[in-house]
Enzyme design. Sequence first.
Site, PDB file in Angstrom:
ATOM      1  N   ASN A  12       6.435 -25.969 -34.568  1.00 44.12           N
ATOM      2  CA  ASN A  12       5.237 -26.611 -34.986  1.00 44.12           C
ATOM      3  C   ASN A  12       5.440 -27.029 -36.457  1.00 44.12           C
ATOM      4  OD1 ASN A  12       2.485 -27.314 -35.831  1.00 44.12           O
ATOM      5  ND2 ASN A  12       1.889 -25.272 -35.880  1.00 44.12           N
ATOM      6  N   TRP A  13       5.705 -28.371 -36.641  1.00 44.43           N
ATOM      7  CA  TRP A  13       5.955 -28.961 -37.805  1.00 44.43           C
ATOM      8  C   TRP A  13       4.841 -29.111 -38.721  1.00 44.43           C
ATOM      9  CZ3 TRP A  13       9.986 -33.464 -37.632  1.00 44.43           C
ATOM     10  CH2 TRP A  13      11.376 -33.011 -37.231  1.00 44.43           C
ATOM     11  N   LYS A  14       3.252 -28.723 -38.336  1.00 43.84           N
ATOM     12  CA  LYS A  14       2.321 -28.965 -39.084  1.00 43.84           C
ATOM     13  C   LYS A  14       2.322 -30.133 -39.805  1.00 43.84           C
ATOM     14  CE  LYS A  14       2.115 -23.962 -39.183  1.00 43.84           C
ATOM     15  NZ  LYS A  14       1.727 -22.619 -39.834  1.00 43.84           N
ATOM     16  N   HIS A  98      -4.897 -23.203 -33.209  1.00 46.93           N
ATOM     17  CA  HIS A  98      -4.070 -22.566 -34.138  1.00 46.93           C
ATOM     18  C   HIS A  98      -5.224 -22.125 -35.373  1.00 46.93           C
ATOM     19  CE1 HIS A  98      -1.578 -22.290 -37.655  1.00 46.93           C
ATOM     20  NE2 HIS A  98      -0.312 -22.167 -36.560  1.00 46.93           N
ATOM     21  N   GLU A 100      -5.008 -22.510 -38.446  1.00 50.29           N
ATOM     22  CA  GLU A 100      -5.279 -23.219 -39.408  1.00 50.29           C
ATOM     23  C   GLU A 100      -6.464 -24.190 -39.192  1.00 50.29           C
ATOM     24  OE1 GLU A 100      -1.290 -24.162 -39.968  1.00 50.29           O
ATOM     25  OE2 GLU A 100      -0.825 -22.656 -40.912  1.00 50.29           O
ATOM     26  N   GLU A 168      -0.314 -14.987 -33.121  1.00 50.67           N
ATOM     27  CA  GLU A 168       0.026 -15.438 -34.456  1.00 50.67           C
ATOM     28  C   GLU A 168      -0.977 -14.465 -35.427  1.00 50.67           C
ATOM     29  OE1 GLU A 168       2.346 -19.441 -34.756  1.00 50.67           O
ATOM     30  OE2 GLU A 168       0.249 -19.707 -35.268  1.00 50.67           O
ATOM     31  N   GLY A 174       3.335 -18.162 -42.510  1.00 48.52           N
ATOM     32  CA  GLY A 174       3.886 -18.774 -44.037  1.00 48.52           C
ATOM     33  C   GLY A 174       4.076 -17.747 -45.056  1.00 48.52           C
ATOM     34  N   SER A 213       6.216 -16.233 -39.550  1.00 51.78           N
ATOM     35  CA  SER A 213       7.323 -15.930 -40.339  1.00 51.78           C
ATOM     36  C   SER A 213       8.640 -15.805 -39.551  1.00 51.78           C
ATOM     37  CB  SER A 213       7.068 -14.958 -41.449  1.00 51.78           C
ATOM     38  OG  SER A 213       6.164 -15.278 -42.373  1.00 51.78           O
ATOM     39  N   GLY A 234       6.920 -22.097 -37.369  1.00 54.06           N
ATOM     40  CA  GLY A 234       6.501 -23.120 -38.550  1.00 54.06           C
ATOM     41  C   GLY A 234       7.615 -23.581 -39.151  1.00 54.06           C
ATOM     42  N   GLY A 235       7.706 -23.052 -40.556  1.00 55.16           N
ATOM     43  CA  GLY A 235       8.603 -23.381 -41.502  1.00 55.16           C
ATOM     44  C   GLY A 235      10.047 -23.476 -41.251  1.00 55.16           C
TER      45      GLY A 235
HETATM   46  O1  LIG Z   1       2.628 -22.319 -35.626  1.00 52.61           O
HETATM   47  C1  LIG Z   1       3.405 -21.803 -36.520  1.00 52.61           C
HETATM   48  C2  LIG Z   1       2.888 -20.664 -37.177  1.00 52.61           C
HETATM   49  O2  LIG Z   1       1.645 -20.925 -37.822  1.00 52.61           O
HETATM   50  C3  LIG Z   1       4.029 -19.907 -37.983  1.00 52.61           C
HETATM   51  O3  LIG Z   1       4.212 -20.455 -39.201  1.00 52.61           O
HETATM   52  P1  LIG Z   1       5.394 -20.045 -40.068  1.00 52.61           P
HETATM   53  O4  LIG Z   1       6.648 -19.658 -39.160  1.00 52.61           O
HETATM   54  O5  LIG Z   1       5.775 -20.867 -41.087  1.00 52.61           O
HETATM   55  O6  LIG Z   1       5.061 -18.750 -40.480  1.00 52.61           O
END
Ligand SMILES: O=C[C@H](O)COP(=O)(O)O
Length: 255
Positions: A12-14, A98, A100, A168, A174, A213, A234-235
Amino acid sequence: MTPDVRPLVAGNWKMNGTRSSLDEIKAMAAGVDLLNCNISTLICPPVSLLYVATALATDSALEIGAQDCHARASGAHTGDISAEMIADCFGTHVIVGHSERRTDHKETDADVRAKTEAAWRAGLVAIVCIGETEAERKGGKTLDVLRTQLVGSLPDGATAENTVIAYEPVWAIGTGLTPSTADVEEAHAFMRAELKSRFAGEGAKMRILYGGSVKPNNAVELLGVANVDGALVGGASLKSADFLAICKAYETLQA
Ligand SMILES: O=C[C@H](O)COP(=O)(O)O
């Protein structure tokens, strides 16, 4: 159709990624075809890159999806995108609920349920996100929250083919923090039991991803936990080297 129940590593690149990031998509598309394990892979870039990303991944096993959709197919909803538009760009999956989105846009379980139905209507797989906040975990409410979100966010008719769950913990997103493997195991076993009780055989097969994470250096440990059927990353999904390194955890786990 036989559902794809292989482990899924989804990125997920957000709100990250510009045209220059398309080189990462190209590298991922090439890299997943060289993996020596039996998994499915997915990247959800921002919608600005969706159509080009699907074109770049056409000849690869890498699937491309989106990060959200509106519940309706079309209409006066400025700034939104429908599940049908995602499918029209050859996207195969859409993330819904999600944390967010739940926080930034005040999305409720009922909203997430409607978006899940929209995803199915358009022929997409819905990746339905749930998870507890830090306060809820500290208050011993994690499993109650997971039950409430599962009940509220999942419509009747969820199958292993049309739905993936992503657990999650909000406090792990993050932050570099992760639950202990015992905590992950407890949460996933609980969700599996809930899914089986409501959806019987489909609930037994439905994939439950862990997210929060996930990095190359903890992927084997987290993805090796019982009832963890992949990751929502994510990141670490922004760079092909990291994303592919996480996928390669399955070369170890399936050896
Ligand atoms: O959608 C992905 C998640 O919110 C995890 O993000 P992260 O891997 O940056 O902690």
